[in-house]
Design a protein around this motif. Structure first.
Motif, PDB file in Angstrom:
ATOM      1  N   PRO A   1      63.585  99.382  40.243  1.00  0.00           N
ATOM      2  CA  PRO A   1      64.591 100.344  39.769  1.00  0.00           C
ATOM      3  C   PRO A   1      64.703 101.496  40.764  1.00  0.00           C
ATOM      4  N   GLY A   2      65.929 101.891  41.049  1.00  0.00           N
ATOM      5  CA  GLY A   2      66.160 103.002  41.964  1.00  0.00           C
ATOM      6  C   GLY A   2      66.339 102.593  43.407  1.00  0.00           C
ATOM      7  N   ASP A   3      65.973 101.354  43.770  1.00  0.00           N
ATOM      8  CA  ASP A   3      66.173 100.913  45.154  1.00  0.00           C
ATOM      9  C   ASP A   3      67.644 101.020  45.544  1.00  0.00           C
ATOM     10  N   LEU A   4      68.530 100.707  44.591  1.00  0.00           N
ATOM     11  CA  LEU A   4      69.971 100.805  44.841  1.00  0.00           C
ATOM     12  C   LEU A   4      70.685 101.058  43.523  1.00  0.00           C
ATOM     13  N   ILE A   5      71.587 102.056  43.526  1.00  0.00           N
ATOM     14  CA  ILE A   5      72.469 102.248  42.380  1.00  0.00           C
ATOM     15  C   ILE A   5      73.905 102.023  42.837  1.00  0.00           C
ATOM     16  N   HIS A   6      74.720 101.481  41.946  1.00  0.00           N
ATOM     17  CA  HIS A   6      76.142 101.258  42.207  1.00  0.00           C
ATOM     18  C   HIS A   6      76.927 102.356  41.500  1.00  0.00           C
ATOM     19  N   VAL A   7      77.932 102.915  42.179  1.00  0.00           N
ATOM     20  CA  VAL A   7      78.790 103.917  41.543  1.00  0.00           C
ATOM     21  C   VAL A   7      80.246 103.507  41.686  1.00  0.00           C
ATOM     22  N   ASP A   8      81.054 103.856  40.694  1.00  0.00           N
ATOM     23  CA  ASP A   8      82.483 103.544  40.736  1.00  0.00           C
ATOM     24  C   ASP A   8      83.184 104.361  39.666  1.00  0.00           C
ATOM     25  N   VAL A   9      84.515 104.288  39.673  1.00  0.00           N
ATOM     26  CA  VAL A   9      85.323 104.993  38.672  1.00  0.00           C
ATOM     27  C   VAL A   9      86.223 103.982  37.978  1.00  0.00           C
ATOM     28  N   LYS A  10      86.167 103.962  36.647  1.00  0.00           N
ATOM     29  CA  LYS A  10      87.034 103.112  35.831  1.00  0.00           C
ATOM     30  C   LYS A  10      88.108 103.991  35.202  1.00  0.00           C
ATOM     31  N   LYS A  11      89.374 103.640  35.434  1.00  0.00           N
ATOM     32  CA  LYS A  11      90.482 104.443  34.913  1.00  0.00           C
ATOM     33  C   LYS A  11      91.035 103.824  33.637  1.00  0.00           C
ATOM     34  N   LEU A  12      91.210 104.658  32.630  1.00  0.00           N
ATOM     35  CA  LEU A  12      91.791 104.216  31.358  1.00  0.00           C
ATOM     36  C   LEU A  12      92.868 105.198  30.930  1.00  0.00           C
TER      37      LEU A  12
ATOM     38  N   VAL B   1      77.611 104.575  36.726  1.00  0.00           N
ATOM     39  CA  VAL B   1      76.480 104.348  37.623  1.00  0.00           C
ATOM     40  C   VAL B   1      75.650 103.215  37.031  1.00  0.00           C
ATOM     41  N   ILE B   2      75.310 102.215  37.869  1.00  0.00           N
ATOM     42  CA  ILE B   2      74.499 101.081  37.420  1.00  0.00           C
ATOM     43  C   ILE B   2      73.294 100.937  38.353  1.00  0.00           C
ATOM     44  N   ASP B   3      72.100 100.823  37.780  1.00  0.00           N
ATOM     45  CA  ASP B   3      70.922 100.531  38.586  1.00  0.00           C
ATOM     46  C   ASP B   3      70.889  99.031  38.891  1.00  0.00           C
ATOM     47  N   ASP B   4      70.768  98.694  40.173  1.00  0.00           N
ATOM     48  CA  ASP B   4      70.890  97.299  40.601  1.00  0.00           C
ATOM     49  C   ASP B   4      69.823  96.406  39.979  1.00  0.00           C
ATOM     50  N   HIS B   5      68.595  96.866  39.919  1.00  0.00           N
ATOM     51  CA  HIS B   5      67.500  96.025  39.425  1.00  0.00           C
ATOM     52  C   HIS B   5      67.525  95.851  37.912  1.00  0.00           C
ATOM     53  N   SER B   6      67.694  96.953  37.185  1.00  0.00           N
ATOM     54  CA  SER B   6      67.564  96.899  35.723  1.00  0.00           C
ATOM     55  C   SER B   6      68.884  96.711  34.996  1.00  0.00           C
ATOM     56  N   ARG B   7      70.006  97.032  35.632  1.00  0.00           N
ATOM     57  CA  ARG B   7      71.357  97.053  35.033  1.00  0.00           C
ATOM     58  C   ARG B   7      71.525  98.202  34.032  1.00  0.00           C
ATOM     59  N   VAL B   8      70.609  99.157  34.040  1.00  0.00           N
ATOM     60  CA  VAL B   8      70.760 100.334  33.183  1.00  0.00           C
ATOM     61  C   VAL B   8      71.975 101.127  33.651  1.00  0.00           C
ATOM     62  N   ALA B   9      72.787 101.591  32.691  1.00  0.00           N
ATOM     63  CA  ALA B   9      74.051 102.268  33.014  1.00  0.00           C
ATOM     64  C   ALA B   9      74.010 103.741  32.628  1.00  0.00           C
ATOM     65  N   TYR B  10      74.723 104.543  33.436  1.00  0.00           N
ATOM     66  CA  TYR B  10      74.929 105.962  33.141  1.00  0.00           C
ATOM     67  C   TYR B  10      76.422 106.213  33.285  1.00  0.00           C
ATOM     68  N   VAL B  11      77.050 106.845  32.294  1.00  0.00           N
ATOM     69  CA  VAL B  11      78.511 107.011  32.293  1.00  0.00           C
ATOM     70  C   VAL B  11      78.889 108.435  31.906  1.00  0.00           C
ATOM     71  N   GLU B  12      79.860 109.004  32.637  1.00  0.00           N
ATOM     72  CA  GLU B  12      80.458 110.286  32.272  1.00  0.00           C
ATOM     73  C   GLU B  12      81.976 110.153  32.303  1.00  0.00           C
TER      74      GLU B  12
ATOM     75  N   GLN C   1      66.898 105.599  45.702  1.00  0.00           N
ATOM     76  CA  GLN C   1      66.758 105.509  47.162  1.00  0.00           C
ATOM     77  C   GLN C   1      68.097 105.354  47.877  1.00  0.00           C
ATOM     78  N   ARG C   2      68.982 104.501  47.313  1.00  0.00           N
ATOM     79  CA  ARG C   2      70.266 104.219  47.958  1.00  0.00           C
ATOM     80  C   ARG C   2      71.367 104.210  46.918  1.00  0.00           C
ATOM     81  N   VAL C   3      72.601 104.477  47.373  1.00  0.00           N
ATOM     82  CA  VAL C   3      73.752 104.406  46.484  1.00  0.00           C
ATOM     83  C   VAL C   3      74.860 103.662  47.218  1.00  0.00           C
ATOM     84  N   ILE C   4      75.490 102.709  46.532  1.00  0.00           N
ATOM     85  CA  ILE C   4      76.595 101.961  47.139  1.00  0.00           C
ATOM     86  C   ILE C   4      77.873 102.235  46.355  1.00  0.00           C
ATOM     87  N   SER C   5      78.959 102.449  47.100  1.00  0.00           N
ATOM     88  CA  SER C   5      80.259 102.749  46.488  1.00  0.00           C
ATOM     89  C   SER C   5      81.344 102.006  47.242  1.00  0.00           C
TER      90      SER C   5
END
Length: 336
Positions: free
Chosen positions: A137-148, A196-207, A236-240
């Motif tokens: 966990p934390g080695d890589l997180i994915h970030v993106d924006v979902k529009k609704l 935000v999604i953690d690559d290893h665990s798939r735990v999500a954080y949303v605002e 450690q890393r973030v991919i967007s």
């Protein structure tokens, strides 16, 4: 070292080797060696001959497939089947119809080539999916924006129909002062979900926010890093993707301040960020459009509860049907 052998074999590879050496190296007659190992003399002679010409490697099982298979689908036809599957995502019946052959034969080829499940094929390229996963966990997180599109007061068109939905939208636009677009439709705004999604665990954080500026993206990143840190995870890393907010100097400077390495997805390859793309589909189906909401505030009020359910209770197929939170380090003792 012993090797796996087929279920009906009288001898293991190790026993075959001992038998063969008795005949080849110690001069035992095949019949005597066969009696010693309780097999027929033909079996003893077979393993002795294999050992004589192939050495210890000849003691392993060989494929039971015939050397010549006259009914095997010709290679050019296999290539056509694979091409239609990869590039047009056709099923066995449709492929069989195009190539004038039996659908059972097509299915057998797809199974042999391991492309019988469309879920295993990349939607954009048709290539087999190569799944990867970072170790911790934390080695890589994915970030993106979902529009609704925001929900108007009284509810939107998905549940009420276009006529009532447009009426509610117009009424809400007047109340909120929303402008009209070039087609003279009233606009009530867009909800930008910074995920935000953690690559290893798939735990999500949303605002949820009203924009996708670099300032907002940076604030979300800081909040997410602190949220994960409180659960014992160091990012450690973030991919967007290459969205403007993630290409800004502010984004790079903030990543440097946080000690995080920023990475970018390959252009025109959204599947590089596939985990967060899949999460957005789950988010839309499980929260955004799952039920009737009579206002945008009502939908947003349901978001924290849904994210908690996703992280703590929803089985995730990609991690052995466990809840994502179970894969986080339990350093802070937040999820016993």
């Amino acid at each position: 070292m012993s090797h796996a052998t087929h279920a009906n074999a009288a001898l293991t590879p190790r026993a075959r080797l001992r038998l063969a050496r008795l005949v080849v190296e110690h001069g035992w007659p095949p019949a005597r060696a066969a009696e010693r190992y309780d097999v027929s003399w033909r079996t003893a002679k077979k393993w002795a001959e294999r050992y004589r010409y192939e050495g210890p490697a000849g003691m392993l099982d060989r494929s039971s497939a015939p050397h010549h298979q006259p009914n095997l689908t010709p290679a050019p036809v296999v290539r056509k089947i694979v091409h239609l599957r990869w590039k047009q995502r056709l099923g066995p019946v449709q492929i069989a119809d195009r190539l004038n052959m039996a659908s059972s034969t097509v299915h057998a080829v797809l199974v042999r080539c391991r492309i019988n499940r469309l879920a295993h094929i990349d939607r954009a390229t048709g290539e087999p999916i190569r799944r990867y996963e970072h170790d911790k966990p934390g080695d890589l997180i994915h970030v993106d924006v979902k529009k609704l599109g925001k929900i108007p007061d009284g509810g939107g068109w998905r549940y009420l129909g276009k006529q009532q939905g447009d009426k509610n939208r117009s009424t809400t636009a007047k109340r909120t002062g929303g402008p009209k677009n070039k087609h003279r439709q009233p606009l009530i705004g867009t909800c930008y979900l910074h995920t935000v999604i953690d690559d290893h665990s798939r735990v999500a954080y949303v605002e949820a926010h009203d924009d996708e500026t670099s300032q907002t993206a940076v604030a979300v990143l800081k909040n997410a890093v602190a949220w994960f840190a409180a659960r014992g995870v160091t990012v450690q890393r973030v991919i967007s993707d290459n969205g403007s907010c993630y290409k800004s100097h502010l984004w790079r400077e903030t990543c440097a301040d946080l000690g995080i390495t920023p990475k970018k997805t390959r252009p025109y390859r959204p599947q590089t960020n596939g985990k967060i793309e899949r999460f957005h589909r789950t988010l839309a189906e499980g929260w955004a459009f799952k039920k009737f909401y009579n206002s945008e505030s009502a939908r947003l009020a349901a978001l924290p509860g849904w994210v908690h359910q996703y992280n703590h209770h929803r089985p995730h197929s990609a991690i052995g049907k466990a809840a994502p939170i179970t894969r986080l380090n339990n350093l802070a003792g937040h999820h016993n």
